[in-house]
Motif scaffolding. Structure first.
Motif, PDB file in Angstrom:
ATOM      1  N   TRP A  24       0.832  -1.202   0.000  1.00  0.00           N
ATOM      2  CA  TRP A  24       0.000   0.000   0.000  1.00  0.00           C
ATOM      3  C   TRP A  24       0.870   1.257   0.000  1.00  0.00           C
ATOM      4  O   TRP A  24       0.564   2.235  -0.694  1.00  0.00           O
ATOM      5  CB  TRP A  24      -0.899   0.008   1.237  1.00  0.00           C
ATOM      6  N   LYS A  25       1.937   1.235   0.779  1.00  0.00           N
ATOM      7  CA  LYS A  25       2.812   2.408   0.855  1.00  0.00           C
ATOM      8  C   LYS A  25       3.476   2.692  -0.492  1.00  0.00           C
ATOM      9  O   LYS A  25       3.677   3.850  -0.879  1.00  0.00           O
ATOM     10  CB  LYS A  25       3.876   2.196   1.941  1.00  0.00           C
ATOM     11  N   LYS A  26       3.827   1.622  -1.192  1.00  0.00           N
ATOM     12  CA  LYS A  26       4.422   1.797  -2.519  1.00  0.00           C
ATOM     13  C   LYS A  26       3.428   2.470  -3.456  1.00  0.00           C
ATOM     14  O   LYS A  26       3.782   3.369  -4.234  1.00  0.00           O
ATOM     15  CB  LYS A  26       4.851   0.432  -3.075  1.00  0.00           C
ATOM     16  N   ALA A  27       2.163   2.046  -3.384  1.00  0.00           N
ATOM     17  CA  ALA A  27       1.124   2.646  -4.215  1.00  0.00           C
ATOM     18  C   ALA A  27       0.931   4.115  -3.861  1.00  0.00           C
ATOM     19  O   ALA A  27       0.813   4.977  -4.752  1.00  0.00           O
ATOM     20  CB  ALA A  27      -0.188   1.879  -4.048  1.00  0.00           C
ATOM     21  N   LEU A  28       0.920   4.417  -2.572  1.00  0.00           N
ATOM     22  CA  LEU A  28       0.762   5.807  -2.157  1.00  0.00           C
ATOM     23  C   LEU A  28       1.947   6.660  -2.607  1.00  0.00           C
ATOM     24  O   LEU A  28       1.785   7.840  -2.945  1.00  0.00           O
ATOM     25  CB  LEU A  28       0.610   5.896  -0.634  1.00  0.00           C
ATOM     26  N   GLY A  29       3.120   6.046  -2.646  1.00  0.00           N
ATOM     27  CA  GLY A  29       4.295   6.771  -3.120  1.00  0.00           C
ATOM     28  C   GLY A  29       4.151   7.178  -4.578  1.00  0.00           C
ATOM     29  O   GLY A  29       4.525   8.293  -4.970  1.00  0.00           O
TER      30      GLY A  29
END
Length: 545
Positions: free
Chosen positions: A181-186
């Motif tokens: 999820w954090k990668k997507a938000l990045g």
């Protein structure tokens, strides 16, 4: 922000007739949404047949439990409480749980549900609440795990998230690592332009993913963020508590399975007899039910001997065994595209259902199926459609004298027409003439070398093609040089096409809402909800400043 109606013909002929020539399809549906008498007829039917529905108190308790889990708003809980009252009705629609709310069409479906519920409340002088059915029981992760967006360098890009396990389990059951999820938000943070809204959006998205395990969790919490103030009730079709309420209906579907499928086949034949192509696949042995075995959602078929199995025979049940399994493990059962509408009608006091163009077409197969279980197809209301026109795109369209129809229906031709208009030396025509002249001049040479030695003809043809290839190479380089002189204009034209009809699809089927709320905030979305409904005005242009 302003909106104006804009007619776009549905790509489904049956749906087109449903909207514009209902008389042609009236035998496929129980209620005419364009006839005022349908309101009183539907209301009378609901009041006389309330015993066919699930117990209201049980339904309210189930919805309250799920909506507490996802953190819905007080206005939603007030609507859930009101469902205990026999007069309360719902407007319902559903969609898959797309990544970060999915494509814009999902947003527009929710807008339609909320607006139609408000309209029905006023018309009927009773409480009508909006309900959104999240299709969490679906298992096709590739349909929902990605977002497409227009990058700053005018490229249509796509990113997706990967589940922690590769399985055909229902989407509601699939876990995603926080790192994913954090990668997507990045990626979102990197692609969004800096605006007054960006920090608030990114902070909210970060909170949502921090408190979520699944795609459905994130989807549900985004719906609350965007629409919770409207009292939207959310329902996960894969919810275990809900599945307990569905047992009696599943029981009927199993006991009358052969008849159920016969009604669907009958619907197919009826649709075909009217000259339409059915919008869903079917066969004589389908059971129209899924069974979840070892975290894999298996489509069951019914053999000629009345045995239920999947295509790879991982499971095998007699009718009696399947019913016993249902009573022991209802969470292992799941609907397909044909039985989900029936289950929706059983669970909810449906005043009307909001459907997209393809859904309207395949619901036309189901009238006899509803009647088999003493139910009627509800009033079917088409989802509102919108095309967002940003002010920059409007200016570019005016500059190149393009209408919306030019962009949606003839854009490639219009772009080429503009480029040709800038080509004062007529590059393509000159090179075409050169190639034709060369071929005419070369033909006698080929005849000569063939007369000298027939074996030389192949060499001559190869030589000819090499020369044509060289001319074509120079032509391509010349066109590239010409286009580079008009690079800014070409980029503007490409931006028009990519903004309105990317990859030859309507904007609403490709792009996500996050880009637009980042640029323009949330007021325009609320304005859509508050606007009154115009009869049969299905598609509108949204002009954003």
């Amino acid at each position: 922000m302003k909106t104006e109606p804009y007619y776009i013909e549905p790509n489904q002929p049956l749906t087109n007739d449903y909207l514009n020539r209902f008389e042609r399809v009236k035998d496929l549906y129980d209620f005419n949404p364009w006839d005022d008498h349908s309101s009183s007829e539907r209301l009378e039917w609901l009041e006389k047949n309330s015993h066919l529905k699930v117990n209201r108190a049980d339904l309210s308790a189930c919805l309250k439990y799920y909506n507490q889990k996802i953190g819905n708003t007080e206005s939603a809980f007030q609507n859930i409480e009101s469902l205990k009252e026999k007069e309360t009705l719902v407007v319902v629609g559903g969609q898959q749980a797309g990544l970060f709310s999915g494509p814009l069409l999902t947003i527009y479906k929710v807008v339609t549900i909320i607006k139609q519920a408000r309209e029905a409340s006023s018309k009927l002088n009773r409480t009508v609440v909006p309900v959104f059915w999240i299709a969490g029981e679906d298992h096709d992760l590739d349909e929902v795990n990605h977002i497409q967006y227009l990058s700053s360098d005018m490229k249509l890009k796509k990113f997706k998230i990967e589940a922690s396990e590769q399985t055909k389990a229902p989407i509601s059951d699939l876990k995603f690592h926080l790192d994913e999820w954090k990668k997507a938000l990045g990626i979102i943070d990197e692609e969004l332009i800096e605006t007054e809204f960006k920090k608030g959006i990114m902070d909210r998205l970060d909170t949502i993913v921090e408190t979520s395990d699944t795609l459905v969790d994130v989807f549900a919490k985004m719906m609350i963020w965007l629409f919770g103030h409207s009292g939207l009730i959310l329902l996960d079709s894969n919810d275990a508590m809900l599945r307990q309420l569905e047992v009696p209906m599943f029981d009927k579907m199993i006991k009358q399975n052969a008849l159920l499928n016969e009604t669907i086949i009958h619907g197919k034949e009826q649709v075909e007899s009217l000259g339409y192509v059915p919008q869903a696949d079917m066969n004589e042995l389908q059971s129209n039910l899924f069974y979840i075995h070892q975290r894999e959602r298996l489509l069951l078929k019914r053999t000629n001997q009345g045995i239920y199995t999947d295509k790879n025979h991982k499971v095998l049940f007699s009718e009696e065994e399947l019913i016993q399994e249902l009573k022991s493990h209802p969470e292992r059962f799941s609907n397909n595209v044909f039985t989900r509408p029936l289950m929706q009608e059983y669970l909810l006091p449906v005043w009307s259902t909001v459907l997209g163009p393809s859904e309207i077409a395949y619901w036309g197969l189901l009238k006899a199926s509803f009647h088999l279980f003493d139910m009627k197809l509800p009033i079917i209301q088409p989802r509102f459609e919108y095309t967002i026109l940003e002010s920059t795109i409007q200016k570019h369209m005016n500059k190149y004298d393009l209408t919306l129809e030019d962009v949606t229906d003839h854009f490639k031709d219009k772009k080429k027409e503009w480029l040709v208009g800038q080509d004062e030396v007529n590059i393509e025509q000159q090179f075409k003439q050169v190639k034709e002249s060369f071929e005419n001049l070369y033909e006698p040479i080929l005849s000569t070398v063939e007369n000298i030695n027939p074996g030389l003809l192949k060499l001559g043809l190869t030589n000819k093609q090499k020369i044509i290839d060289q001319i074509s190479f120079l032509e391509k380089r010349s066109i590239n040089a010409f286009e580079s002189q008009h690079d800014a204009s070409i980029r503007q034209l490409d931006r028009i096409g990519l903004s309105i009809k990317p990859i030859e699809k309507p904007q609403e089927r490709v792009y996500n809402i996050v880009t637009y709320v980042n640029k323009y905030g949330f007021d325009w979305l609320q304005t859509l909800i508050e606007q009154p409904i115009e009869e049969k005005n299905i598609h509108s242009i949204i002009y954003l400043p």
